[in-house]
Enzyme design. Structure first.
Site, PDB file in Angstrom:
ATOM      1  N   LYS A   1       0.823  -1.219   0.000  1.00 51.74           N
ATOM      2  CA  LYS A   1       0.000   0.000   0.000  1.00 51.74           C
ATOM      3  C   LYS A   1       0.847   1.254   0.000  1.00 51.74           C
ATOM      4  O   LYS A   1       0.584   2.181  -0.752  1.00 51.74           O
ATOM      5  CB  LYS A   1      -0.879   0.063   1.263  1.00 51.74           C
ATOM      6  CG  LYS A   1      -2.105  -0.774   1.268  1.00 51.74           C
ATOM      7  CD  LYS A   1      -2.998  -0.412   2.454  1.00 51.74           C
ATOM      8  CE  LYS A   1      -2.306  -0.490   3.802  1.00 51.74           C
ATOM      9  NZ  LYS A   1      -1.969  -1.841   4.257  1.00 51.74           N
TER      10      LYS A   1
ATOM     11  N   ARG B   1      -9.420   2.252   9.420  1.00 53.21           N
ATOM     12  CA  ARG B   1      -9.124   0.850   9.703  1.00 53.21           C
ATOM     13  C   ARG B   1     -10.151   0.222  10.632  1.00 53.21           C
ATOM     14  O   ARG B   1     -10.080  -0.980  10.877  1.00 53.21           O
ATOM     15  CB  ARG B   1      -7.757   0.748  10.375  1.00 53.21           C
ATOM     16  CG  ARG B   1      -6.598   0.480   9.431  1.00 53.21           C
ATOM     17  CD  ARG B   1      -5.323   0.658  10.239  1.00 53.21           C
ATOM     18  NE  ARG B   1      -4.252  -0.191   9.846  1.00 53.21           N
ATOM     19  CZ  ARG B   1      -3.118   0.260   9.315  1.00 53.21           C
ATOM     20  NH1 ARG B   1      -2.947   1.539   9.075  1.00 53.21           N
ATOM     21  NH2 ARG B   1      -2.150  -0.568   9.028  1.00 53.21           N
TER      22      ARG B   1
ATOM     23  N   ARG C   1      12.104  -9.687   5.263  1.00 57.35           N
ATOM     24  CA  ARG C   1      12.492  -8.277   5.390  1.00 57.35           C
ATOM     25  C   ARG C   1      12.902  -7.949   6.829  1.00 57.35           C
ATOM     26  O   ARG C   1      13.885  -7.262   7.064  1.00 57.35           O
ATOM     27  CB  ARG C   1      11.329  -7.389   4.948  1.00 57.35           C
ATOM     28  CG  ARG C   1      11.721  -5.946   4.722  1.00 57.35           C
ATOM     29  CD  ARG C   1      10.578  -5.148   4.138  1.00 57.35           C
ATOM     30  NE  ARG C   1       9.558  -4.848   5.135  1.00 57.35           N
ATOM     31  CZ  ARG C   1       8.420  -4.207   4.872  1.00 57.35           C
ATOM     32  NH1 ARG C   1       8.149  -3.829   3.640  1.00 57.35           N
ATOM     33  NH2 ARG C   1       7.549  -3.954   5.821  1.00 57.35           N
TER      34      ARG C   1
ATOM     35  N   ARG D   1      15.226  -6.221  12.166  1.00 54.65           N
ATOM     36  CA  ARG D   1      14.126  -5.679  12.982  1.00 54.65           C
ATOM     37  C   ARG D   1      13.615  -6.775  13.908  1.00 54.65           C
ATOM     38  O   ARG D   1      12.637  -7.449  13.633  1.00 54.65           O
ATOM     39  CB  ARG D   1      13.012  -5.163  12.073  1.00 54.65           C
ATOM     40  CG  ARG D   1      13.441  -3.910  11.350  1.00 54.65           C
ATOM     41  CD  ARG D   1      12.451  -3.510  10.304  1.00 54.65           C
ATOM     42  NE  ARG D   1      11.130  -3.255  10.851  1.00 54.65           N
ATOM     43  CZ  ARG D   1      10.144  -2.709  10.141  1.00 54.65           C
ATOM     44  NH1 ARG D   1      10.358  -2.375   8.882  1.00 54.65           N
ATOM     45  NH2 ARG D   1       8.987  -2.507  10.685  1.00 54.65           N
TER      46      ARG D   1
ATOM     47  N   ARG E   1      -0.659  -8.654  13.251  1.00 54.81           N
ATOM     48  CA  ARG E   1      -1.113  -7.544  12.394  1.00 54.81           C
ATOM     49  C   ARG E   1      -2.093  -8.038  11.332  1.00 54.81           C
ATOM     50  O   ARG E   1      -3.062  -7.359  11.014  1.00 54.81           O
ATOM     51  CB  ARG E   1       0.082  -6.878  11.695  1.00 54.81           C
ATOM     52  CG  ARG E   1       0.896  -6.010  12.612  1.00 54.81           C
ATOM     53  CD  ARG E   1       1.723  -4.983  11.839  1.00 54.81           C
ATOM     54  NE  ARG E   1       2.657  -4.353  12.746  1.00 54.81           N
ATOM     55  CZ  ARG E   1       3.936  -4.695  12.852  1.00 54.81           C
ATOM     56  NH1 ARG E   1       4.455  -5.609  12.073  1.00 54.81           N
ATOM     57  NH2 ARG E   1       4.703  -4.097  13.734  1.00 54.81           N
TER      58      ARG E   1
HETATM   59  P1  AMP Z   1       0.978   1.110   8.657  1.00 48.09           P
HETATM   60  O1  AMP Z   1       2.298   1.673   8.293  1.00 48.09           O
HETATM   61  O2  AMP Z   1      -0.149   1.727   7.912  1.00 48.09           O
HETATM   62  O3  AMP Z   1       0.946  -0.394   8.564  1.00 48.09           O
HETATM   63  O4  AMP Z   1       0.740   1.457  10.189  1.00 48.09           O
HETATM   64  C1  AMP Z   1       1.654   1.054  11.184  1.00 48.09           C
HETATM   65  C2  AMP Z   1       0.967   0.973  12.547  1.00 48.09           C
HETATM   66  O5  AMP Z   1       0.429   2.259  12.903  1.00 48.09           O
HETATM   67  C3  AMP Z   1      -0.230   0.038  12.606  1.00 48.09           C
HETATM   68  O6  AMP Z   1       0.148  -1.308  12.824  1.00 48.09           O
HETATM   69  C4  AMP Z   1      -1.014   0.629  13.764  1.00 48.09           C
HETATM   70  O7  AMP Z   1      -0.441   0.276  15.005  1.00 48.09           O
HETATM   71  C5  AMP Z   1      -0.811   2.108  13.562  1.00 48.09           C
HETATM   72  N1  AMP Z   1      -1.871   2.687  12.698  1.00 48.09           N
HETATM   73  C6  AMP Z   1      -1.727   3.193  11.452  1.00 48.09           C
HETATM   74  N2  AMP Z   1      -2.900   3.619  10.968  1.00 48.09           N
HETATM   75  C7  AMP Z   1      -3.824   3.371  11.925  1.00 48.09           C
HETATM   76  C8  AMP Z   1      -5.227   3.565  12.022  1.00 48.09           C
HETATM   77  N3  AMP Z   1      -5.937   4.090  11.005  1.00 48.09           N
HETATM   78  N4  AMP Z   1      -5.838   3.202  13.164  1.00 48.09           N
HETATM   79  C9  AMP Z   1      -5.134   2.670  14.189  1.00 48.09           C
HETATM   80  N5  AMP Z   1      -3.831   2.440  14.160  1.00 48.09           N
HETATM   81  C10 AMP Z   1      -3.161   2.780  13.045  1.00 48.09           C
END
Ligand code: AMP
Length: 188
Positions: free
Chosen positions: A14, A89, A128, A134, A145
Site C-alpha cells: 500500500k 481501519r 524483510r 528488525r 497484524r
Molecule cells: P501502517 O504503516 O499503515 O501499517 O501502520 C503502522 C501501525 O500504525 C499500525 O500497525 C497501527 O499500530 C498504527 N496505525 C496506522 N494507521 C492506523 C489507524 N488508522 N488506526 C489505528 N492504528 C493505526
C-alpha cells in the site's frame, strides 16, 4: 475522482503504491502509519502513546487516530483531494471520516483494495524483518497484524462496496504493473 482510500492487508505494498499513485494524480498522500512513525521518531507525546500499540501489532486508539487525521485533512493541500493510506481501519473510523467530510460537502469517491496472497506476504515480511535486523518484528507480531486486519479492517470493504465505491485490484506483480491496474481502476 480524487478523494481516495487505499486498503489491503499489511505488507500488500500500500505504502509504495500510495506514493506513486498520489503523485500521478497530483494529490497528497496521507499515511497514518507514516505520521505515527514520524511522531515516534521525534518522541512527541503522540508518538509515545502510539508506539505502545504499534510495537504490539495492535491499532492505536480511534480517539488518537481520528483527531490526527481530522487535523491533516483540514490543511489546504487536501482541498482538491487526497489519498488516504492506512485509514480508516475500524468501523468507528469510517463514521468519523464521513463526519469530517460531510460538513465540507465532500465524500470518499473510490476505495481501492489491493488483494494479495497473504501467506506469500507474511513470508516476505519475515525475510524483510530478518534482513533489516528488525528483531521487534517477530513472526508473532507480523501474524497478529494480519489477524487484526482481518478482524477489524477487512469488514470495512463491505461498507464501501454497499456504497458502490469498492474496487479490488490485484496487488501481486511488479510495482509498475500494480500502479497501472490502480490507475485503470480509477479510470486513468
Ligand atoms: P501502517 O504503516 O499503515 O501499517 O501502520 C503502522 C501501525 O500504525 C499500525 O500497525 C497501527 O499500530 C498504527 N496505525 C496506522 N494507521 C492506523 C489507524 N488508522 N488506526 C489505528 N492504528 C493505526
Amino acid at each position: 475522482m480524487s478523494r481516495l482510500l487505499l486498503m489491503g492487508p499489511p505488507g500488500a505494498g500500500k505504502g509504495t503504491q500510495a506514493v506513486v499513485v498520489a503523485a500521478a494524480l497530483g494529490i497528497p498522500h496521507i499515511s497514518t502509519g507514516d505520521i505515527f512513525r514520524l511522531n515516534v521518531k521525534e518522541g512527541t507525546p503522540l508518538g509515545v502513546e502510539a508506539q505502545k500499540y504499534m510495537d504490539a501489532g495492535e491499532y492505536v486508539p480511534d480517539s488518537v487516530t481520528n483527531a490526527m487525521v481530522a487535523d491533516r485533512l483540514e490543511q489546504s493541500d487536501c482541498a482538491a483531494g487526497f489519498l488516504l493510506d492506512g485509514y480508516p481501519r475500524t468501523a468507528a473510523q469510517v463514521d468519523e471520516l464521513d463526519a469530517m467530510l460531510a460538513p465540507r460537502g465532500e465524500a470518499i469517491d473510490r476505495v481501492i483494495e489491493l488483494t494479495v496472497d497473504v501467506d506469500e506476504v507474511v513470508q516476505r515480511l519475515l525475510i524483510r524483518a530478518q534482513e533489516q535486523g528488525r528483531t521487534d518484528d517477530t513472526e508473532e507480531i507480523i501474524r497478529r497484524r494480519q489477524e487484526v486486519y482481518v478482524e477489524q479492517t477487512a469488514p470495512l470493504l463491505e461498507i464501501y462496496a454497499a456504497r458502490g465505491l469498492h474496487a479490488a485490484v490485484d496487488g501481486m506483480g511488479s510495482v509498475d504493473d500494480v500502479t497501472g491496474r490502480i490507475l485503470a481502476a480509477l479510470g486513468r
